[in-house]
Design an enzyme around this catalytic site. Structure first.
Site, PDB file in Angstrom:
ATOM      1  CG  HIS A 220     -47.703 -26.684 -29.384  1.00 28.97           C
ATOM      2  ND1 HIS A 220     -48.891 -27.279 -29.043  1.00 28.97           N
ATOM      3  CD2 HIS A 220     -46.821 -27.682 -29.627  1.00 28.97           C
ATOM      4  CE1 HIS A 220     -48.759 -28.597 -29.094  1.00 28.97           C
ATOM      5  NE2 HIS A 220     -47.512 -28.878 -29.444  1.00 28.97           N
TER       6      HIS A 220
HETATM    7  S1  FES Z   1     -50.683 -24.188 -28.494  1.00 27.60           S
HETATM    8 FE1  FES Z   1     -50.644 -26.206 -29.152  1.00 27.60          FE
HETATM    9  S2  FES Z   1     -52.175 -27.079 -27.959  1.00 27.60           S
HETATM   10 FE2  FES Z   1     -52.215 -25.046 -27.343  1.00 27.60          FE
END
Ligand code: FES
Length: 255
Positions: A220
């Site tokens: 993410h």
């Molecule tokens: S940024 Fe979501 S799991 Fe690493």
């Protein structure tokens, strides 16, 4: 008719009462035959073969001699006419001693049981041995990050350059989402040791990547610096620093 032959001996006193209580219940003519029979044989025969005794007949063994237990009793209580209250003082010390000894033994036994029960739940020696990992630091070149497996998780060991150390130590804590000084995360500034588990949802970040040159989580888009601190993205916390120590300059033991 069943009859048993019992030799007189140690049990004689116990058969004596039966003889006295039973004579009147024998069948007609049995009394005359008594002398001809063995004494013990008659006593048992009437129980099994003769007409049943009336319910009101009492066959209690009231004439049995009660054994003498005087040798086992304390001298203070031998006299049956004396109140036991009078000798209570003399017997009290023994009672206290017995109670105290029983209590000590009981407490010790309880402690042993509890200790063994609790220790049975702790990890065994082989599990404890697997809970630590020893890493040779000489195998990790400066500026590189190596990943090890420790307790089922990735473990990052980063050999920082002087430039990285200076940059991380100069970071203003007010800029950080999870404020933590570099000195509090790295025992030896040359080495950063963190769990390779993103604090967002648990992905494994990529080392030497991201906007801050430390770690980047592609799941993410979380960016960590070279101290493992979160600088950008959805992750809320810095990468976790496990317990570790340096037995010597070239070795680190994690766990
Ligand atoms: S940024 Fe979501 S799991 Fe690493």
């Amino acid at each position: 008719m069943m009859s048993s032959l019992v030799r007189p001996g140690g049990f004689s006193p116990y058969f004596q009462a039966t003889k006295h209580g039973a004579k009147s219940l024998l069948f007609p003519g049995a009394a005359e035959r008594l002398p001809a029979l063995g004494e013990a044989e008659v006593r048992l025969s009437f129980v099994t073969c003769l007409s049943p005794a009336p319910a009101a007949t009492r066959l209690a063994h009231t004439d049995i001699k009660i054994p003498d237990f005087s040798d086992y009793r304390r001298p203070e209580v031998l006299d049956p006419n004396k109140s036991s209250q009078e000798s209570s003082e003399a017997r009290r010390a023994f009672s206290y001693l017995l109670t105290g000894a029983t209590t000590v033994v009981g407490v010790y036994a309880a402690k042993t049981v509890v200790t063994q029960f609790v220790s049975s739940m702790s990890a065994s020696a082989d599990v404890l041995a697997m809970s630590k990992i020893e890493i040779k630091l000489g195998d990790i070149p400066e500026g590189k990050n190596m990943t090890f497996k420790w307790r089922g998780k990735p473990l990052f060991v980063r050999h920082r350059t002087e430039r990285e150390i200076a940059a991380e130590e100069a970071v203003n804590l007010a800029e950080l989402r999870d404020p933590q000084h570099d000195k509090d995360r790295a025992v030896n500034p040359k080495w950063v040791i963190v769990l390779g588990v993103c604090t967002h949802l648990g992905c494994v970040p990529i080392s030497n990547a991201g906007d801050f040159g430390g770690y980047y989580c592609p799941c993410h888009g979380s960016h960590y610096d070279a101290s493992g601190r979160i600088r950008k993205g959805p992750a809320p916390l810095n990468l976790e620093v496990p317990y570790y120590e340096f037995p010597d300059d070239d070795t680190v033991v994690v766990g």
